[in-house]
Design a protein around this motif. Sequence first.
Motif, mmCIF file in Angstrom:
data_model
loop_
_atom_site.group_PDB
_atom_site.id
_atom_site.type_symbol
_atom_site.label_atom_id
_atom_site.label_comp_id
_atom_site.label_asym_id
_atom_site.label_seq_id
_atom_site.Cartn_x
_atom_site.Cartn_y
_atom_site.Cartn_z
ATOM 1 N N LEU A 1 -11.857 1.817 10.527
ATOM 2 C CA LEU A 1 -12.834 2.227 9.524
ATOM 3 C C LEU A 1 -13.784 1.076 9.251
ATOM 4 O O LEU A 1 -13.370 -0.092 9.183
ATOM 5 N N GLU A 2 -15.058 1.418 9.066
ATOM 6 C CA GLU A 2 -16.088 0.427 8.747
ATOM 7 C C GLU A 2 -16.943 0.949 7.607
ATOM 8 O O GLU A 2 -17.511 2.039 7.691
ATOM 9 N N ARG A 3 -16.980 0.177 6.522
ATOM 10 C CA ARG A 3 -17.771 0.503 5.319
ATOM 11 C C ARG A 3 -17.338 1.834 4.704
ATOM 12 O O ARG A 3 -18.163 2.585 4.188
ATOM 13 N N VAL A 4 -16.067 2.132 4.754
ATOM 14 C CA VAL A 4 -15.530 3.374 4.201
ATOM 15 C C VAL A 4 -14.709 3.032 2.967
ATOM 16 O O VAL A 4 -13.677 2.363 3.084
ATOM 17 N N PRO A 5 -15.126 3.454 1.751
ATOM 18 C CA PRO A 5 -14.291 3.230 0.568
ATOM 19 C C PRO A 5 -12.970 3.967 0.700
ATOM 20 O O PRO A 5 -12.936 5.156 1.047
ATOM 21 N N LEU A 6 -11.882 3.280 0.422
ATOM 22 C CA LEU A 6 -10.547 3.832 0.632
ATOM 23 C C LEU A 6 -10.075 4.556 -0.614
ATOM 24 O O LEU A 6 -10.143 4.014 -1.718
ATOM 25 N N SER A 7 -9.597 5.762 -0.437
ATOM 26 C CA SER A 7 -8.961 6.535 -1.500
ATOM 27 C C SER A 7 -7.458 6.455 -1.293
ATOM 28 O O SER A 7 -6.930 6.910 -0.269
ATOM 29 N N MET A 8 -6.754 5.868 -2.250
ATOM 30 C CA MET A 8 -5.319 5.676 -2.089
ATOM 31 C C MET A 8 -4.582 7.000 -1.950
ATOM 32 O O MET A 8 -3.628 7.113 -1.173
ATOM 33 N N GLN A 9 -5.028 8.006 -2.668
ATOM 34 C CA GLN A 9 -4.369 9.312 -2.602
ATOM 35 C C GLN A 9 -4.489 9.909 -1.208
ATOM 36 O O GLN A 9 -3.516 10.418 -0.648
ATOM 37 N N VAL A 10 -5.671 9.844 -0.632
ATOM 38 C CA VAL A 10 -5.885 10.421 0.694
ATOM 39 C C VAL A 10 -5.188 9.591 1.761
ATOM 40 O O VAL A 10 -4.588 10.132 2.701
ATOM 41 N N CYS A 11 -5.240 8.275 1.648
ATOM 42 C CA CYS A 11 -4.635 7.414 2.657
ATOM 43 C C CYS A 11 -3.132 7.618 2.752
ATOM 44 O O CYS A 11 -2.567 7.639 3.859
ATOM 45 N N THR A 12 -2.471 7.765 1.627
ATOM 46 C CA THR A 12 -1.009 7.856 1.637
ATOM 47 C C THR A 12 -0.511 9.264 1.891
ATOM 48 O O THR A 12 0.624 9.438 2.346
ATOM 49 N N LYS A 13 -1.323 10.286 1.618
ATOM 50 C CA LYS A 13 -0.861 11.666 1.749
ATOM 51 C C LYS A 13 -1.345 12.358 3.016
ATOM 52 O O LYS A 13 -0.690 13.298 3.482
ATOM 53 N N ALA A 14 -2.460 11.931 3.566
ATOM 54 C CA ALA A 14 -3.025 12.620 4.739
ATOM 55 C C ALA A 14 -2.648 11.956 6.051
ATOM 56 O O ALA A 14 -2.845 12.560 7.108
ATOM 57 N N LEU A 15 -2.129 10.743 6.030
ATOM 58 C CA LEU A 15 -1.818 10.004 7.245
ATOM 59 C C LEU A 15 -0.330 9.686 7.304
ATOM 60 O O LEU A 15 0.292 9.381 6.284
ATOM 61 N N ASP A 16 0.214 9.756 8.508
ATOM 62 C CA ASP A 16 1.591 9.345 8.750
ATOM 63 C C ASP A 16 1.550 7.913 9.264
ATOM 64 O O ASP A 16 1.253 7.657 10.433
ATOM 65 N N TRP A 17 1.851 6.959 8.402
ATOM 66 C CA TRP A 17 1.712 5.548 8.738
ATOM 67 C C TRP A 17 2.818 5.061 9.660
ATOM 68 O O TRP A 17 2.711 3.962 10.216
ATOM 69 N N THR A 18 3.872 5.820 9.851
ATOM 70 C CA THR A 18 4.964 5.358 10.709
ATOM 71 C C THR A 18 4.605 5.411 12.189
ATOM 72 O O THR A 18 5.279 4.784 13.008
ATOM 73 N N THR A 19 3.570 6.146 12.561
ATOM 74 C CA THR A 19 3.166 6.221 13.968
ATOM 75 C C THR A 19 1.968 5.338 14.279
ATOM 76 O O THR A 19 1.596 5.213 15.447
ATOM 77 N N LEU A 20 1.368 4.729 13.278
ATOM 78 C CA LEU A 20 0.159 3.936 13.474
ATOM 79 C C LEU A 20 0.509 2.583 14.096
ATOM 80 O O LEU A 20 1.393 1.878 13.612
ATOM 81 N N THR A 21 -0.212 2.230 15.166
ATOM 82 C CA THR A 21 0.005 0.940 15.824
ATOM 83 C C THR A 21 -1.204 0.017 15.727
ATOM 84 O O THR A 21 -1.041 -1.197 15.865
ATOM 85 N N THR A 22 -2.413 0.566 15.516
ATOM 86 C CA THR A 22 -3.634 -0.243 15.447
ATOM 87 C C THR A 22 -4.394 0.127 14.181
ATOM 88 O O THR A 22 -4.674 1.306 13.953
#
Length: 606
Positions: free
Chosen positions: A406-427
């Motif tokens: 992401l570049e110049r994207v304000p982060l929403s904590m609610q969306v980041c934690t609920k819409a993404l599965d962080w256990t599969t993220l490598t990069t």
Amino acid sequence: MPQIYSRFDIVWPDSDAVAAESKSVDALTHGLSTLCLGSSFARRAHLRRPTPSAPVEVVRPLRQNTYAEYTRKFSLGNGPSEWVSEYLISKESGKMLGTLVALAIEKMINLETFVWDMPTGVLSDVFLALGSHQDKSPSDECKLEKVWVRWHDSYRDTTITDYVEPAQTVIPPSATLTPIGILLPSSAEDSPRPSTTIGYGDCQLEYPTFSVLPPLRSLTVLEIDQLAYLEEMSVLIERSRSRLQELRVGINSHVIQLDFVKAWDGSDLRQVDHDAHWFGASMLGERRLGGVLGVLFGRIYDIRRTSPSKADVHDESSTTQNASQAEVAAVSYVEVTRPWAENNVLTSAGSIVPTLETTDAPSPPDRRRQPDVPPRQSPANSAGTQFGESAFRKFEGKLRLRTLELERVPLSMQVCTKALDWTTLTTLTLLDCPYHESLWKVLKRQFAPTSGPTSPAASATSKPGQTSALHYSLALKHIHTDQASTALISFVKETLAPNSLEVFFLHDRRQSPAPNVPVDQIFKSVIVRHRSSLRKLLLDSSEKRGRNNTSLSPLRWRAWVPTSDMVLYMTSGKMSKLTELSIALYYRDWVSPTPLPLSFSFTLPS
């Protein structure tokens, strides 16, 4: 023949190339002509011969023109602005280029990668040609996997010298920050909403674009400056939810202060208009619930959705929601104190960002029970079964990305934690993203390592006072960010398994006297802890130059200059996998104040 036409890459020459060398740019036109028309010279030469020597079965393939069927990658690179600007879609040459590309791509039924890195804009005909591949493929299995598009600045015309900046959003001081975004007070003015829909003929943007593409594995869209492109991408992300592995999103620097970029929160706000059949029919305003991420993931995760009816799931959801509210408490929207801040307006993406403080609320027991999902061992495991519908039902519809940038994207904590599965993220790459510090804190709490049960054999051989092994849920191997913070270093140290991080690129481009994190903390918490796995390391504390190439702290680059002991540690062989190292060295640290005697010894063969 298949190897010759398997890739179509256009690389522009340097801007200082002479006129004779610049003629090589015509390879774009000649290449597209061959893909669209075939070898017209060979056909005409064969017909002009008095006694054709080639049999009919040799001439027939030339007439059928099957060259485009061999193309698997189509790439248009970026070049000098004075040359690339001639192909803007607002000009005749740009329209002709887009038409030729659409005709050629429609014949590339085996195309796998499409890259348009020129900031000229892309015609809707090109997207329609890409979308037609799924109709021609057998069993609806389209081979297109990767799409990379760099948009142009639709607010600025390169032919106009007096450019007017877009209207900026002024945030009142009484606004508060929630886990979703900026919550304006009731006295603030509402965002204007369209009173009527827009017709296709009145739309100034290209339509359709991403909404007609088949499901992809990799999607990259850079320099976004229109809300319509985000809504088109949300349709594609929903269609690719079981296949998408890489997502890269970049916002144009000229629109970072517009309403649709910022993350908002409010009872009357929505993410996307599900009733609109295209973005011109949307009755929502520029302010969207959750900002950019809320729009992108608005069709796979609804922030306002109700909890399930089961009592246990409802209790767990309530506990998680309360913990999320405690982690990111509502605080006043204040700006970082800067001498160049005027009229409560954020002047640039990298200089002033809203701060979001967090509270040290204890995590409930239920939130610590994260599933132990091991990292993927090989790319071959990424097909089919791991991205099936059953897996998504298990992870509640979350996107199982492997790469997020992401570049110049304000982060929403609610969306980041609920819409993404962080256990599969490598990069993970975050560049000029506001609220990044809150994200590291939330992830650290949510994915803290847990003590798991040991095997019977290990339990029999373990000593009485020995502790059980820790289980780490995250599999991050590549981290790239341009804003260093104590929360980031603590996240890398305490949340990632030792010797698991492979790439660590850390910049600190904020215009401040010195970085918030000293180099010794980075060395002890990141470099030493991951010494056996780090392959690439970059530390850069030089500030980001202003628009006039001005520097407020010219000696800021010295903040992360490693000491001689650190350099000896990194080059002593303890970091055996390190192949790339980018650091700044101060010459005075390596020059002796008094000349040292030099002695040489040579051994000659007898």
